[in-house]
Design a protein around this motif. Structure first.
Motif, short mmCIF file in Angstrom:
data_model
loop_
_atom_site.label_atom_id
_atom_site.label_comp_id
_atom_site.label_asym_id
_atom_site.label_seq_id
_atom_site.Cartn_x
_atom_site.Cartn_y
_atom_site.Cartn_z
N VAL A 36 -106.60 33.35 47.79
CA VAL A 36 -105.16 32.30 48.52
C VAL A 36 -103.73 33.11 47.84
O VAL A 36 -104.09 34.16 47.15
N ASN A 37 -103.18 33.90 49.40
CA ASN A 37 -101.32 34.17 48.61
C ASN A 37 -100.67 33.12 47.88
O ASN A 37 -100.92 31.82 48.73
N VAL A 38 -99.42 32.94 46.74
CA VAL A 38 -98.94 32.27 46.45
C VAL A 38 -97.76 32.91 46.54
O VAL A 38 -97.15 33.62 46.52
N ARG A 39 -96.60 31.91 46.17
CA ARG A 39 -95.22 31.52 46.61
C ARG A 39 -94.87 32.29 44.79
O ARG A 39 -95.14 32.57 44.51
N THR A 40 -94.16 33.24 45.57
CA THR A 40 -93.62 34.40 44.30
C THR A 40 -92.36 34.01 43.63
O THR A 40 -92.30 34.11 42.34
N PHE A 41 -91.72 33.29 43.81
CA PHE A 41 -90.61 32.25 43.29
C PHE A 41 -90.96 30.53 43.51
O PHE A 41 -89.88 30.18 44.89
N GLY A 42 -90.72 29.99 43.08
CA GLY A 42 -91.34 28.73 43.44
C GLY A 42 -92.64 28.43 43.20
O GLY A 42 -93.52 28.74 42.97
N ALA A 43 -92.92 26.66 43.55
CA ALA A 43 -93.95 26.00 43.19
C ALA A 43 -94.81 26.48 44.24
O ALA A 43 -94.80 26.31 45.72
N CYS A 144 -105.16 35.39 42.85
CA CYS A 144 -103.78 34.63 42.75
C CYS A 144 -103.22 35.13 44.26
O CYS A 144 -102.51 36.62 42.37
N ARG A 145 -102.20 35.62 44.99
CA ARG A 145 -101.73 36.92 45.28
C ARG A 145 -100.87 36.47 46.03
O ARG A 145 -100.05 35.44 46.56
N LEU A 146 -99.77 37.07 44.83
CA LEU A 146 -98.02 36.78 45.15
C LEU A 146 -97.49 37.64 46.01
O LEU A 146 -98.37 38.65 47.17
N ALA A 147 -96.97 36.61 47.09
CA ALA A 147 -96.86 36.71 48.22
C ALA A 147 -95.57 36.06 48.56
O ALA A 147 -94.74 35.14 46.84
#
Length: 404
Positions: A36-43, A144-147
């Protein structure tokens, strides 16, 4: 003789082969979605389904920067562990396991810092499964991919605030009067349809449990129909762009029930929607996960009374048990026309604390010596007074205890 031995060998080989074919084969646990893509800054919150548990129980969940061949975390690369407060995982069906992966901002920050140092911009969520039969532990990893937190991140709620327009925590109205307007301010990741409804819990209705206050997409598919339903006020179905914040106005205050006296609860119910970035395959079908959240949604409360000028106590609640290690604070609702308030704390018929407060002061912190009344049954109430000292209205008494 040689022919007989050869035939016997062929027969035994066939029998062993047939026995092996009938034996259950151990299959590896798989997870959906796998990445999944996940948020770089935040939850970030993602609905996961682990499929194919075979006499296994889930153990800890870790985030790490690198994994071994067996998908376990490489020592020295661990970013954090799934906090107990965020663990909303549970068994689903006969051999599936639903996991609500809530990535804290601290883990995303460590992954980002690791990427800045030249390492990969992706990291892993690893869940360990322990066999009840003594077989080796099994590790299952989610990539988990930073996005940026926009359109390619699963649609998930990260914060929800409900409030009345005038800021009152628990408005009190007389029968037939109108409440102030209210709504929900929602922070979220991703984009898509946000669908749900407003409901009201009437006096006498069973109170909502924590499971009832979870969003529908946070629950396994078989538990979603089991959430308790209340009186529906209004439905909504809207598209939210990848901006991260949205305000959902509540229904008109004129539609709220005001005929029954007592405490009412207003619930925001978020229903599951199709979300291609986060939908999960359970092995027998795809589960919609749009609108997942790693926490129960808050509620709004309002009080209806026959008194045109009620005085309602807010905290401590009746029957509350207060820790001696914390300050003891009393709060109540204001009354129109009050010149001052008189707070009393009693132990039986004996007044142990009395305070006279101004018209704009609806809270009071007790002096430290009140904590000496450990395990004593204390009652507190408040009077609203006119300028001449006569009583406008008096609250009922709430009982509380101070615990060591």
């Amino acid at each position: 003789m040689k022919l007989k031995l050869k035939l016997l060998s062929i027969f035994m080989g066939s029998a062993i082969f047939g026995l092996l074919m009938r034996m259950p084969t151990a299959e590896a646990v798989i997870v959906s979605p796998k990445g999944v893509n996940v948020r770089t800054f935040g939850a970030t919150t993602v609905f996961l389904t682990f499929v194919g548990l075979n006499n296994q129980t889930p153990a800890e969940g870790l985030w790490c920067g690198a994994i071994n061949a067996d998908q376990s975390c490489v020592p020295g690369t661990i970013f954090g562990q799934l906090p107990a407060r965020s663990n909303r995982s549970r068994l689903s069906g006969s051999n599936n396991y639903t996991d609500i992966m809530t990535i804290p901002p601290s883990v995303a920050r460590r992954a980002y810092q690791d990427a800045i140092r030249g390492n990969s911009s992706q990291f892993f969520y690893v869940r360990r499964f322990v066999s009840r039969t003594g077989a080796p532990d099994e590790f299952v990893a989610v990539t988990c991919r930073l996005a940026g937190g926009g359109a390619r991140v699963p649609l998930a709620l990260t914060e929800v605030r409900l409030a009345f327009e005038d800021g009152q925590p628990v408005p009190a109205i007389a029968t037939g009067e109108t409440l102030p307007r209210f709504g929900a301010e929602i922070s979220y990741n991703g984009t898509g349809r946000l669908k749900g409804r407003w409901e009201v819990v009437l006096p006498g209705d069973p109170l909502p449990s924590e499971r009832d206050r979870l969003t529908e997409a946070t629950l396994p598919i078989e538990e979603r129909p089991l959430q308790r339903r209340y009186t529906t006020l209004q439905r909504f179905d809207m598209f939210v762009p990848p901006t991260g914040r949205v305000f959902i106005p509540g229904p008109s205050p004129n539609t709220l029930p005001k005929g029954s006296t007592g405490l009412h609860f207003i619930l925001l119910r978020i229903e599951a929607t199709d979300d291609r970035e986060g939908n999960s395959d359970t092995g027998i079908g795809v589960v919609n996960s749009g609108g997942v959240a790693g926490f129960p949604l808050p509620v709004l409360r309002y009080f209806v009374t026959n008194d045109k000028r009620p005085l309602n106590l807010v905290q401590p609640n009746d029957g509350a048990r207060l820790s001696v290690q914390q300050s003891i604070q009393f709060k109540w609702q204001g009354v129109d026309g009050a010149y001052s308030y008189k707070l009393e704390v009693r132990q039986g018929e004996v007044v142990v604390l009395s305070a006279l407060l101004g018209a704009n002061q609806m809270s009071y912190t007790a002096p430290p010596w009140l904590k000496e009344k450990i395990k004593q049954r204390l009652q507190w109430k408040v009077q609203a007074l006119k300028e001449d000292g006569t009583t406008i209205v008096e609250s009922t008494a709430n009982e509380f205890q101070i615990q060591p």
